[in-house]
Motif scaffolding. Structure first.
Motif, PDB file in Angstrom:
ATOM      1  N   ALA A  69       0.878  -1.179   0.041  1.00 32.28           N
ATOM      2  CA  ALA A  69      -0.164  -0.068  -0.016  1.00 32.28           C
ATOM      3  C   ALA A  69       0.907   1.284  -0.110  1.00 32.28           C
ATOM      4  CB  ALA A  69      -0.876  -0.123   0.826  1.00 32.28           C
ATOM      5  N   MET A  70       1.856   1.095   0.605  1.00 33.05           N
ATOM      6  CA  MET A  70       2.943   2.483   0.767  1.00 33.05           C
ATOM      7  C   MET A  70       3.953   2.295  -0.511  1.00 33.05           C
ATOM      8  SD  MET A  70       3.647   2.315   4.959  1.00 33.05           S
ATOM      9  CE  MET A  70       4.741   3.800   4.900  1.00 33.05           C
ATOM     10  N   LYS A  71       3.736   1.373  -1.316  1.00 36.30           N
ATOM     11  CA  LYS A  71       4.781   1.471  -2.449  1.00 36.30           C
ATOM     12  C   LYS A  71       6.201   1.518  -2.208  1.00 36.30           C
ATOM     13  CE  LYS A  71       1.533   3.551  -5.803  1.00 36.30           C
ATOM     14  NZ  LYS A  71       0.345   3.313  -4.898  1.00 36.30           N
ATOM     15  N   ILE A  72       6.750   0.573  -1.279  1.00 35.84           N
ATOM     16  CA  ILE A  72       7.964   0.373  -0.567  1.00 35.84           C
ATOM     17  C   ILE A  72       8.814  -0.288  -1.578  1.00 35.84           C
ATOM     18  CG2 ILE A  72       9.411  -0.451   1.286  1.00 35.84           C
ATOM     19  CD1 ILE A  72       7.459   1.962   2.150  1.00 35.84           C
ATOM     20  N   THR A  73       9.775   0.463  -1.885  1.00 35.91           N
ATOM     21  CA  THR A  73      10.777  -0.107  -2.973  1.00 35.91           C
ATOM     22  C   THR A  73      12.121  -0.816  -2.210  1.00 35.91           C
ATOM     23  OG1 THR A  73      11.990   1.913  -2.994  1.00 35.91           O
ATOM     24  CG2 THR A  73       9.973   1.588  -4.705  1.00 35.91           C
ATOM     25  N   VAL A  74      12.340  -0.607  -0.927  1.00 35.78           N
ATOM     26  CA  VAL A  74      13.399  -0.972  -0.439  1.00 35.78           C
ATOM     27  C   VAL A  74      13.273  -2.482   0.097  1.00 35.78           C
ATOM     28  CG1 VAL A  74      14.311   1.048   0.131  1.00 35.78           C
ATOM     29  CG2 VAL A  74      12.779  -0.071   1.924  1.00 35.78           C
ATOM     30  N   PRO A  75      14.373  -3.369   0.225  1.00 34.67           N
ATOM     31  CA  PRO A  75      13.940  -4.695   0.628  1.00 34.67           C
ATOM     32  C   PRO A  75      13.586  -4.760   2.123  1.00 34.67           C
ATOM     33  CG  PRO A  75      16.314  -4.185   0.616  1.00 34.67           C
ATOM     34  CD  PRO A  75      15.761  -3.133  -0.286  1.00 34.67           C
ATOM     35  N   VAL A  76      12.506  -5.388   2.430  1.00 42.25           N
ATOM     36  CA  VAL A  76      12.068  -5.591   3.843  1.00 42.25           C
ATOM     37  C   VAL A  76      12.017  -6.916   4.206  1.00 42.25           C
ATOM     38  CG1 VAL A  76       9.954  -5.194   5.025  1.00 42.25           C
ATOM     39  CG2 VAL A  76      10.430  -3.499   3.528  1.00 42.25           C
ATOM     40  N   ILE A  77      12.800  -7.657   5.221  1.00 44.52           N
ATOM     41  CA  ILE A  77      12.748  -8.690   5.792  1.00 44.52           C
ATOM     42  C   ILE A  77      11.831  -8.847   6.997  1.00 44.52           C
ATOM     43  CG2 ILE A  77      14.307 -10.298   7.073  1.00 44.52           C
ATOM     44  CD1 ILE A  77      16.395  -9.863   4.973  1.00 44.52           C
ATOM     45  N   VAL A  78      11.011  -9.714   7.142  1.00 42.03           N
ATOM     46  CA  VAL A  78      10.155  -9.933   8.464  1.00 42.03           C
ATOM     47  C   VAL A  78      10.814 -11.043   9.303  1.00 42.03           C
ATOM     48  CG1 VAL A  78       7.835 -10.396   9.103  1.00 42.03           C
ATOM     49  CG2 VAL A  78       8.083  -9.129   7.313  1.00 42.03           C
ATOM     50  N   HIS A  79      11.149 -10.867  10.499  1.00 42.88           N
ATOM     51  CA  HIS A  79      11.992 -11.613  11.264  1.00 42.88           C
ATOM     52  C   HIS A  79      11.306 -12.012  12.584  1.00 42.88           C
ATOM     53  CE1 HIS A  79      15.575 -13.181  13.537  1.00 42.88           C
ATOM     54  NE2 HIS A  79      15.232 -12.342  14.370  1.00 42.88           N
ATOM     55  N   LEU A  80      11.163 -13.254  12.889  1.00 36.85           N
ATOM     56  CA  LEU A  80      10.764 -13.741  14.190  1.00 36.85           C
ATOM     57  C   LEU A  80      11.820 -13.416  15.187  1.00 36.85           C
ATOM     58  CD1 LEU A  80       8.133 -14.921  16.034  1.00 36.85           C
ATOM     59  CD2 LEU A  80       9.386 -17.258  15.614  1.00 36.85           C
ATOM     60  N   ASP A  81      11.575 -12.556  16.322  1.00 34.47           N
ATOM     61  CA  ASP A  81      12.656 -12.455  17.219  1.00 34.47           C
ATOM     62  C   ASP A  81      12.489 -13.179  18.411  1.00 34.47           C
ATOM     63  OD1 ASP A  81      15.069 -10.848  18.055  1.00 34.47           O
ATOM     64  OD2 ASP A  81      13.729  -9.471  18.940  1.00 34.47           O
ATOM     65  N   HIS A  82      13.509 -13.921  19.121  1.00 31.84           N
ATOM     66  CA  HIS A  82      13.324 -14.810  20.345  1.00 31.84           C
ATOM     67  C   HIS A  82      12.339 -15.724  20.355  1.00 31.84           C
ATOM     68  CE1 HIS A  82      16.441 -12.340  22.476  1.00 31.84           C
ATOM     69  NE2 HIS A  82      15.840 -11.239  22.198  1.00 31.84           N
ATOM     70  N   GLY A  83      12.324 -16.567  19.259  1.00 34.52           N
ATOM     71  CA  GLY A  83      11.535 -17.614  19.215  1.00 34.52           C
ATOM     72  C   GLY A  83      11.543 -18.610  20.416  1.00 34.52           C
ATOM     73  N   LEU A  84      10.214 -18.747  20.975  1.00 35.53           N
ATOM     74  CA  LEU A  84      10.381 -19.431  22.352  1.00 35.53           C
ATOM     75  C   LEU A  84      10.453 -20.986  22.029  1.00 35.53           C
ATOM     76  CD1 LEU A  84       7.390 -17.500  23.652  1.00 35.53           C
ATOM     77  CD2 LEU A  84       9.938 -17.267  24.172  1.00 35.53           C
ATOM     78  N   SER A  85      10.264 -21.482  21.034  1.00 31.66           N
ATOM     79  CA  SER A  85      10.357 -22.969  20.839  1.00 31.66           C
ATOM     80  C   SER A  85      10.664 -23.490  19.403  1.00 31.66           C
ATOM     81  CB  SER A  85       9.101 -23.622  21.258  1.00 31.66           C
ATOM     82  OG  SER A  85       7.784 -23.245  20.603  1.00 31.66           O
ATOM     83  N   VAL A  86      10.880 -24.509  18.977  1.00 29.81           N
ATOM     84  CA  VAL A  86      11.133 -25.182  17.756  1.00 29.81           C
ATOM     85  C   VAL A  86       9.723 -24.862  17.099  1.00 29.81           C
ATOM     86  CG1 VAL A  86      11.946 -27.067  16.354  1.00 29.81           C
ATOM     87  CG2 VAL A  86      13.143 -26.641  18.158  1.00 29.81           C
TER      88      VAL A  86
END
Length: 294
Positions: A69-86
């Motif tokens: 929606a914001m027409k973002i052109t830069v790379p965006v990585i979505v990361h799970l921080d401090h995963g509590l379990s496998v």
């Protein structure tokens, strides 16, 4: 592919900031800053906050929709921080996350390696990055509480080599939340670890660390640096100021807009500190593939 991004940042001598989100306005403010500065960005969702954020699929799709929606052109990585379990890490992978962290730092090293390997083996099937941790980052943030425990260098090497990690977060004196006194980072230990493992390092709890120390950590192999508290302090201060200045104000947009701008301005300052501003085109050129982020 996105799994090149942190390795390339390490080669080029800068760090990609990870900024944790606590709701929709954080996503908007961080993305605006990244686009303004033409910086790659990592958006982190702490596992303890996933239920509050609506679940793995919901928050991931919300971020993706906002990017579009914001027409973002830069790379965006979505990361799970401090995963509590496998299992939680696998759920994030299944939802479509680009990167996950399994936090086995409270486990004996043998068990940390065993559990982290399970995450890596599953994540590799889906081309997802895995971050591991050794030692304990002190302080309290997003429900995470701990006392500082410096990472053991031999354990760091064992976790990287046996679990085949993409990135390593060795706890070396940083803390979550506000610092009490001056940070005391273990630069000597960083140097030894950098010389023994050939992957990018990750610095947690960077809010409050001086620019000089951030630059030194980057030179010692840190290509991903995590921020949260600094952004939340700026957001909450602006929100209080807005309400204090006009006690009759009740329009949500007028209340929230200045706080989004505070997130954006703080995020831009962080991006410049990490040296990732104006690096998107450099990364494309370095990789030689305009589909690097597909």
């Amino acid at each position: 592919m996105k799994n090149n991004i942190i390795r390339l940042a390490k080669e080029l001598g800068f760090a990609i900031p990870q900024m944790n989100v606590n709701g929709l306005i954080w996503i908007e403010g961080v993305l605006k800053a990244a686009e303004n500065q033409q910086s790659p960005i990592i958006i982190g969702t702490t596992d303890k906050n996933i239920e509050y954020l609506g679940g793995y699929e919901f928050i991931l799709n919300t971020i993706k929709n906002k990017v579009q929606a914001m027409k973002i052109t830069v790379p965006v990585i979505v990361h799970l921080d401090h995963g509590l379990s496998v299992e939680n890490c696998k759920a994030a992978v299944d939802a479509g996350y680009d990167s996950v962290m399994f936090d086995g730092s409270q486990l004996p090293i043998e068990e940390n390696i065993k559990q982290t390997k399970k995450v890596v083996e599953y994540a590799q099937l889906h081309d997802v990055l895995v971050e591991g941790e050794v030692g304990a980052v002190g302080g309290e943030e997003d429900g995470l509480i701990g006392q500082v425990k410096y990472a053991d260098i031999d354990e760091c090497v064992a976790l990287v080599k046996e679990a085949k990690l993409d990135t390593l977060a060795p706890a070396l004196g940083s803390v979550h939340g506000k610092y009490q006194g001056e940070p005391n980072l273990g630069f000597e230990e960083m140097t030894i670890i950098r010389n023994q493992v050939d992957i990018a390092l990750v610095l947690h709890g960077a809010s409050g660390i001086s620019n000089n120390d951030i630059q030194r950590a980057i030179k010692l192999g840190h290509a991903k640096i995590n921020f949260n508290t600094e952004i939340n302090i700026s957001w909450s201060k602006q929100l209080r100021d807005t309400l204090d200045e006009n006690k009759e104000l009740f329009n949500p947009q007028k209340i929230l807009k200045p706080s989004i701008q505070a997130i954006e301005l703080t995020a831009e300052k962080i991006i410049k500190m990490c040296g990732s501003n104006h690096q998107s085109k450099t990364l494309f050129k370095k990789n030689g593939d305009e589909k690097l982020w597909s």
